[in-house]
Scaffold this motif. Structure first.
Motif, PDB file in Angstrom:
ATOM      1  N   ILE A   1      -2.084  13.026 -53.511  1.00 22.25           N
ATOM      2  CA  ILE A   1      -0.881  12.510 -52.852  1.00 22.25           C
ATOM      3  C   ILE A   1      -0.559  13.346 -51.622  1.00 22.25           C
ATOM      4  O   ILE A   1      -0.195  12.812 -50.570  1.00 22.25           O
ATOM      5  N   GLN A   2      -0.722  14.665 -51.718  1.00 23.40           N
ATOM      6  CA  GLN A   2      -0.477  15.535 -50.557  1.00 23.40           C
ATOM      7  C   GLN A   2      -1.479  15.247 -49.440  1.00 23.40           C
ATOM      8  O   GLN A   2      -1.104  15.242 -48.263  1.00 23.40           O
ATOM      9  N   VAL A   3      -2.730  15.011 -49.783  1.00 20.66           N
ATOM     10  CA  VAL A   3      -3.725  14.666 -48.762  1.00 20.66           C
ATOM     11  C   VAL A   3      -3.349  13.336 -48.115  1.00 20.66           C
ATOM     12  O   VAL A   3      -3.428  13.184 -46.892  1.00 20.66           O
ATOM     13  N   GLY A   4      -2.929  12.364 -48.916  1.00 16.05           N
ATOM     14  CA  GLY A   4      -2.495  11.086 -48.359  1.00 16.05           C
ATOM     15  C   GLY A   4      -1.313  11.252 -47.416  1.00 16.05           C
ATOM     16  O   GLY A   4      -1.269  10.649 -46.350  1.00 16.05           O
ATOM     17  N   ALA A   5      -0.351  12.095 -47.803  1.00 13.25           N
ATOM     18  CA  ALA A   5       0.798  12.356 -46.933  1.00 13.25           C
ATOM     19  C   ALA A   5       0.354  13.035 -45.642  1.00 13.25           C
ATOM     20  O   ALA A   5       0.863  12.722 -44.555  1.00 13.25           O
ATOM     21  N   ALA A   6      -0.608  13.936 -45.747  1.00 11.94           N
ATOM     22  CA  ALA A   6      -1.130  14.603 -44.549  1.00 11.94           C
ATOM     23  C   ALA A   6      -1.815  13.601 -43.624  1.00 11.94           C
ATOM     24  O   ALA A   6      -1.678  13.687 -42.397  1.00 11.94           O
TER      25      ALA A   6
ATOM     26  N   CYS B   1      -6.528   6.444 -49.352  1.00 11.57           N
ATOM     27  CA  CYS B   1      -6.907   7.731 -49.924  1.00 11.57           C
ATOM     28  C   CYS B   1      -6.723   7.691 -51.448  1.00 11.57           C
ATOM     29  O   CYS B   1      -7.620   8.067 -52.204  1.00 11.57           O
ATOM     30  N   GLY B   2      -5.570   7.237 -51.886  1.00 15.35           N
ATOM     31  CA  GLY B   2      -5.297   7.134 -53.319  1.00 15.35           C
ATOM     32  C   GLY B   2      -6.206   6.132 -54.010  1.00 15.35           C
ATOM     33  O   GLY B   2      -6.677   6.364 -55.133  1.00 15.35           O
ATOM     34  N   LEU B   3      -6.464   5.017 -53.343  1.00 17.38           N
ATOM     35  CA  LEU B   3      -7.377   4.015 -53.912  1.00 17.38           C
ATOM     36  C   LEU B   3      -8.791   4.569 -54.043  1.00 17.38           C
ATOM     37  O   LEU B   3      -9.481   4.300 -55.031  1.00 17.38           O
ATOM     38  N   GLY B   4      -9.228   5.320 -53.043  1.00 18.39           N
ATOM     39  CA  GLY B   4     -10.556   5.930 -53.102  1.00 18.39           C
ATOM     40  C   GLY B   4     -10.664   6.887 -54.273  1.00 18.39           C
ATOM     41  O   GLY B   4     -11.658   6.895 -54.992  1.00 18.39           O
TER      42      GLY B   4
END
Length: 102
Positions: free
Chosen positions: A80-85, A63-66
């Protein structure tokens, strides 16, 4: 048409640490909210232990790489919150699969 110029390198270890911090903070908050209402904290604590037991955090890192590939910027707090989700959703899917195959 050209894509964004990547102006800064992405630190994957730092991104993973940020994701872990968000996960820990969320679950600590849920445990505290449960305790404040006189409810058991075990679900939040057990999930926190499950997530802390390891894992590469591949989905949130992707997600972060994208985000980085599309924007040329390091991940922001919402990313970061989306990645954690995504990591939390994956953990729930693993737990659900374990329960259903028992």
């Amino acid at each position: 048409m050209t894509g964004p110029v990547l102006s800064q390198a992405l630190d994957l270890a730092a991104l993973r640490a940020q994701i872990d911090t968000v996960l820990r903070g969320f679950l600590t908050g849920k445990a505290a909210a449960a305790a404040a209402q006189g409810l058991p904290q075990e679900a939040a604590r057990t999930l926190e232990d499950f997530l802390a037991a390891g894992g590469k955090r591949l989905r949130p890192l992707l997600c972060g790489l994208g985000w980085h590939a599309a924007s040329g910027q390091n991940a922001t707090a919402p990313v970061i919150q989306v990645g954690a989700a995504l990591e939390m959703f994956h953990a729930f899917a693993l737990i659900h699969d374990d329960i259903m195959s028992s």
